[in-house]
Write a protein that holds these residues in place. Structure first.
Motif, PDB file in Angstrom:
ATOM      1  N   LEU A 180       0.576  -1.162  -0.045  1.00  0.00           N
ATOM      2  CA  LEU A 180      -0.005  -0.321   0.177  1.00  0.00           C
ATOM      3  C   LEU A 180       0.804   1.494   0.028  1.00  0.00           C
ATOM      4  N   ALA A 181       1.813   1.193   1.258  1.00  0.00           N
ATOM      5  CA  ALA A 181       3.061   2.579   0.900  1.00  0.00           C
ATOM      6  C   ALA A 181       3.932   2.671  -0.879  1.00  0.00           C
TER       7      ALA A 181
ATOM      8  N   ILE B 243       8.430   8.535  -0.276  1.00  0.00           N
ATOM      9  CA  ILE B 243       9.884   7.200  -0.270  1.00  0.00           C
ATOM     10  C   ILE B 243      10.137   6.151   1.136  1.00  0.00           C
ATOM     11  N   SER B 244      10.603   7.631   2.146  1.00  0.00           N
ATOM     12  CA  SER B 244      10.995   7.234   3.352  1.00  0.00           C
ATOM     13  C   SER B 244       9.841   5.841   4.388  1.00  0.00           C
ATOM     14  N   ILE B 245       7.979   6.409   3.376  1.00  0.00           N
ATOM     15  CA  ILE B 245       7.175   5.625   4.429  1.00  0.00           C
ATOM     16  C   ILE B 245       7.218   4.421   3.903  1.00  0.00           C
ATOM     17  N   SER B 246       7.926   3.355   3.063  1.00  0.00           N
ATOM     18  CA  SER B 246       7.452   2.024   2.553  1.00  0.00           C
ATOM     19  C   SER B 246       9.285   1.370   2.811  1.00  0.00           C
TER      20      SER B 246
ATOM     21  N   PHE C 212      10.800   1.233  13.780  1.00  0.00           N
ATOM     22  CA  PHE C 212      10.390   1.482  12.218  1.00  0.00           C
ATOM     23  C   PHE C 212       9.139   1.972  11.667  1.00  0.00           C
ATOM     24  N   LEU C 213       8.569   1.102  11.697  1.00  0.00           N
ATOM     25  CA  LEU C 213       6.807   1.728  12.129  1.00  0.00           C
ATOM     26  C   LEU C 213       6.246   3.721  12.520  1.00  0.00           C
ATOM     27  N   HIS C 214       6.561   3.509  13.427  1.00  0.00           N
ATOM     28  CA  HIS C 214       6.253   5.073  13.713  1.00  0.00           C
ATOM     29  C   HIS C 214       6.788   5.870  13.250  1.00  0.00           C
ATOM     30  N   THR C 215       8.275   5.685  12.851  1.00  0.00           N
ATOM     31  CA  THR C 215       9.067   7.043  11.363  1.00  0.00           C
ATOM     32  C   THR C 215       8.791   6.985  10.061  1.00  0.00           C
TER      33      THR C 215
END
Length: 128
Positions: free
Chosen positions: A12-13, A44-47, A65-68
């Motif tokens: 999705l990301a 791009i940082s999301i995925s 990392f998910l919080h980031t």
């Protein structure tokens, strides 16, 4: 370790990132090193953070990392609001992204909660 390519949240990301890159083409050329660059990096940082978290040894690190990733999603939202306010993107384009960001953010939040539950259960079993 988890194969990030198998995670629905990463897929999705990744799709969201592609759409962000497409909308960034509408930004003025003078924004290439400004908002356009910042938007692409945040997107791009999301995925990327989801993927990097999958490579970490502990669930606690993965959750960090998910919080980031969630923070990067909020950064994208902020930049898209600015882009809309400056007339770089239309209101209808923004509303489409706003809906997509709600879906991605909600899915990411549920995934974080699930990983937190896993961590809690793991800790309870260890302490029993």
């Amino acid at each position: 370790m988890i194969d990030f390519k198998e995670l629905q949240i990463w897929k999705l990301a990744s799709e969201f990132n592609k759409e962000v890159y497409k909308i960034a083409l509408k930004f003025p050329k003078e924004e290439t090193y400004g908002l356009t660059s910042q938007l692409k990096r945040a997107s791009i940082s999301i995925s990327s953070n989801i993927a990097e978290g999958c490579g970490r040894r502990t669930n606690k690190d993965f959750i960090s990392f998910l919080h980031t990733s969630m923070g990067s999603l909020k950064e994208v939202e902020n930049i898209l609001i600015t882009a809309k306010d400056l007339g770089f993107i239309s209101q209808s384009d923004f509303l489409k992204f706003d809906k997509d960001m709600d879906i991605l953010g909600g899915t990411l939040n549920k995934f974080i909660q699930a990983r937190n539950s896993f961590e809690k259960e793991k800790t309870e079993v260890k302490n029993a």
